[in-house]
Scaffold this motif. Structure first.
Motif, mmCIF file in Angstrom:
data_model
loop_
_atom_site.group_PDB
_atom_site.id
_atom_site.type_symbol
_atom_site.label_atom_id
_atom_site.label_comp_id
_atom_site.label_asym_id
_atom_site.label_seq_id
_atom_site.Cartn_x
_atom_site.Cartn_y
_atom_site.Cartn_z
ATOM 1 N N ASP A 288 8.329 7.304 -5.234
ATOM 2 C CA ASP A 288 7.509 6.505 -5.206
ATOM 3 C C ASP A 288 6.096 5.404 -6.096
ATOM 4 O O ASP A 288 5.136 5.420 -5.898
ATOM 5 C CB ASP A 288 6.364 8.193 -5.494
ATOM 6 N N SER B 291 8.055 -1.705 6.458
ATOM 7 C CA SER B 291 8.444 0.049 5.643
ATOM 8 C C SER B 291 9.851 -1.044 5.779
ATOM 9 O O SER B 291 10.822 -0.926 6.118
ATOM 10 C CB SER B 291 8.399 0.881 5.581
ATOM 11 N N ARG C 119 -9.910 -1.873 0.857
ATOM 12 C CA ARG C 119 -10.326 -1.142 1.537
ATOM 13 C C ARG C 119 -10.828 -1.455 3.122
ATOM 14 O O ARG C 119 -11.401 -0.705 3.912
ATOM 15 C CB ARG C 119 -11.755 -0.227 1.521
ATOM 16 N N ARG D 12 6.214 -2.592 0.987
ATOM 17 C CA ARG D 12 5.163 -2.330 2.212
ATOM 18 C C ARG D 12 3.826 -2.622 1.508
ATOM 19 O O ARG D 12 3.747 -3.101 0.532
ATOM 20 C CB ARG D 12 4.842 -0.046 1.410
ATOM 21 N N ASP E 14 -2.137 -1.275 1.305
ATOM 22 C CA ASP E 14 -3.533 -0.587 1.843
ATOM 23 C C ASP E 14 -4.172 0.593 0.953
ATOM 24 O O ASP E 14 -3.554 0.914 -0.039
ATOM 25 C CB ASP E 14 -3.561 -0.360 3.241
ATOM 26 N N THR E 15 -4.503 0.869 1.898
ATOM 27 C CA THR E 15 -5.096 2.306 1.155
ATOM 28 C C THR E 15 -4.587 3.461 0.734
ATOM 29 O O THR E 15 -4.798 4.513 -0.369
ATOM 30 C CB THR E 15 -6.762 3.439 2.326
ATOM 31 N N ASP E 16 -3.092 3.311 1.683
ATOM 32 C CA ASP E 16 -2.729 4.665 1.516
ATOM 33 C C ASP E 16 -1.593 3.824 0.323
ATOM 34 O O ASP E 16 -1.106 4.794 -0.238
ATOM 35 C CB ASP E 16 -1.437 4.069 2.411
ATOM 36 N N THR E 17 -1.360 2.602 -0.148
ATOM 37 C CA THR E 17 -0.530 2.162 -1.102
ATOM 38 C C THR E 17 -1.619 1.707 -2.755
ATOM 39 O O THR E 17 -0.824 2.223 -3.504
ATOM 40 C CB THR E 17 0.444 0.599 -0.255
ATOM 41 N N TRP E 18 -2.711 1.668 -2.158
ATOM 42 C CA TRP E 18 -3.880 1.299 -3.252
ATOM 43 C C TRP E 18 -3.177 2.349 -4.626
ATOM 44 O O TRP E 18 -2.866 1.548 -5.866
ATOM 45 C CB TRP E 18 -5.283 1.734 -2.717
#
Length: 200
Positions: free
Chosen positions: A81, A2, A68, A17, A20-24
């Motif tokens: 966001d 970050s 994933r 960032r 990944d699965t959080d930012t997908w």
């Protein structure tokens, strides 16, 4: 990762960032808001051939699966966001499909450790330094992963006006601002550019 990054001194600071699965979800929102990117590519075009026979839905599913499994890498540029755009990077094995590939391979002596293959900035969000921030984020992550030789394949725009859709491999000026040097042309306006990154 970050980081705060700016395209220039007056630009709004962005957070960079990794995909990944959080930012997908934020990545997917941007792609969906822009017609799947180039009509449904979902940033799969450098992983596999995405022409005839592949649907946008298949590209989306394949991209999410790669996320994933950790088999796709992009530096995403955020404002709050919202994902504004990205720069994709990875090894030649991960990203085997590049533009002007036949001419590229004709003079190839050794593969790079890393490739910077494509950029995207959402409609209405351009000319704010997103590509610059994204490339900086990608290079920082490459350094964190051990560094090495990095290649890009940008479009040279020195003496002509080029629509944004032609700049998906990145504008030359952004690469040169980050220290890349031109090594050889592979089309009338596309070059191989190179930079060696030390490990962080």
């Amino acid at each position: 990762m970050s980081n705060n990054a700016t395209g220039d001194a007056t630009a709004t600071p962005f957070a960079v960032r990794l995909l990944d699965t959080d930012t997908w979800p934020a990545f997917a929102r941007l792609v969906e808001a822009n017609n799947g990117v180039w009509g449904g590519c979902w940033c799969m075009g450098f992983h596999v051939k995405v022409g005839k026979g592949r649907t946008a839905e298949q590209n989306r599913a394949d991209k999410e699966q790669r996320v994933r499994e950790g088999r796709t890498h992009s530096a995403l540029v955020f404002e709050g966001d919202d994902c504004l755009g990205w720069c994709q990077f990875g090894s030649p094995a991960e990203l085997p499909e590049i533009k002007s590939k036949r001419k590229y391979e004709r003079a190839l002596t050794v593969l790079p450790d890393w490739r910077i293959t494509c950029f995207f900035t959402g409609k209405g969000l351009r000319k704010r330094g997103v590509a610059h921030a994204a490339l900086g984020g990608a290079l920082a992550e490459i350094a964190r992963k051990g560094g090495g030789t990095v290649e890009g394949y940008p479009e040279e725009t020195d003496d002509r006006s080029v629509p944004g859709s032609f700049l998906h491999t990145g504008p030359m000026a952004v690469f040169e601002d980050h220290g890349f040097t031109r090594t050889r042309p592979i089309s009338p306006h596309r070059w191989v550019v190179n930079l060696t990154i030390a490990p962080a």
